[in-house]
Motif scaffolding. Structure first.
Motif: not given
Length: 258
Positions: A13-17, A20-30
């Protein structure tokens, strides 16, 4: 601990642009775990699992014991900081709380709170002349205290994460206690009252909380409001609690520093 699939999904997801905050919201990872994986990937290092952290291992506001955590949060917001130590690639951080030597009981309570949150980490006492730095090293302080950032606290935004807000609302009294133990005091105010028979003096106890950060002061007054404790702003950076019933309420769970 997050598994390999979770880490790979976050990195993709990070490589898709995505941020970090958005990836955290989507994955529920800190966010701390995601940043750590991103840094390791950028440096060509193995993306190792993040272990042994209540925030990394759980999506709920489940730091236990919660009362010790919010007390330490109050101390950190007032007289604490988080600093990197050692080899930067190892990403080890030091939680540092500064306590005046005239309050040995407060120093003990601070150390007990750190041990309760990170029982496997050593707590150190570093004399500094008039005060003592109480510190402990961990890779996880920034994710457990996400208010960490560059610069002084009053020069940047300080806001609680949702999970922290839940804990503060659940354990409001220990949070207020920690804030007052760091940047507050209980003192006796003497007032002169002019009268025909001559000046008369009377005394009354009051609490003060002093902090340059308007955000931290707001967290303090919001907590007092939840407890129904009256307060007023004496000036730009001072909060006063002086009404008899308000002082009595604080005396129930704060009292003078010791």
């Amino acid at each position: 601990m997050y598994d390999v699939a979770a880490r790979n999904r976050a990195l993709k997801l990070l490589t898709q642009g995505l941020t970090v905050a958005e990836v955290s919201r989507r994955t529920q990872i800190s966010r701390w775990a995601i940043r750590d994986w991103q840094l390791r990937a950028d440096q060509g290092m193995p993306v190792a699992p993040v272990r042994s952290c209540p925030r990394c291992d759980s999506d709920a506001a489940s730091l236990a014991p919660g009362d010790k955590y919010v007390y330490l949060l109050g101390l950190y917001l007032g007289d604490g900081c988080i600093s990197p130590v050692g080899d930067p690639s190892k990403r080890i951080w030091s939680m540092r709380i500064f306590c005046a030597d005239k309050y040995p009981g407060l120093q003990t309570e601070c150390a007990d709170a750190i041990r309760a949150i990170r029982p496997d980490n050593k707590v150190r006492f570093l004399p500094l002349g008039g005060c003592t730095e109480i510190n402990s090293h961990s890779k996880h302080w920034p994710c457990m205290f996400p208010q960490h950032g560059p610069g002084k606290k009053h020069t940047r935004k300080i806001a609680l994460e949702d999970w922290q807000q839940q804990l503060v609302e659940r354990y409001t009294k220990p949070f207020v206690r920690g804030l007052i133990h760091s940047d507050g005091s209980r003192s006796t105010n003497r007032v002169r009252h002019a009268a025909k028979a001559g000046d008369r003096w009377y005394e009354y106890p009051r609490y003060f909380f002093t902090n340059e950060s308007t955000d931290i002061a707001q967290l303090f007054t919001d907590a007092l409001d939840r407890l129904g404790i009256a307060w007023k702003r004496s000036n730009r950076n001072n909060i006063s609690i002086a009404r008899r019933e308000a002082v009595a309420r604080l005396d129930e769970f704060v009292g003078p520093k010791y």
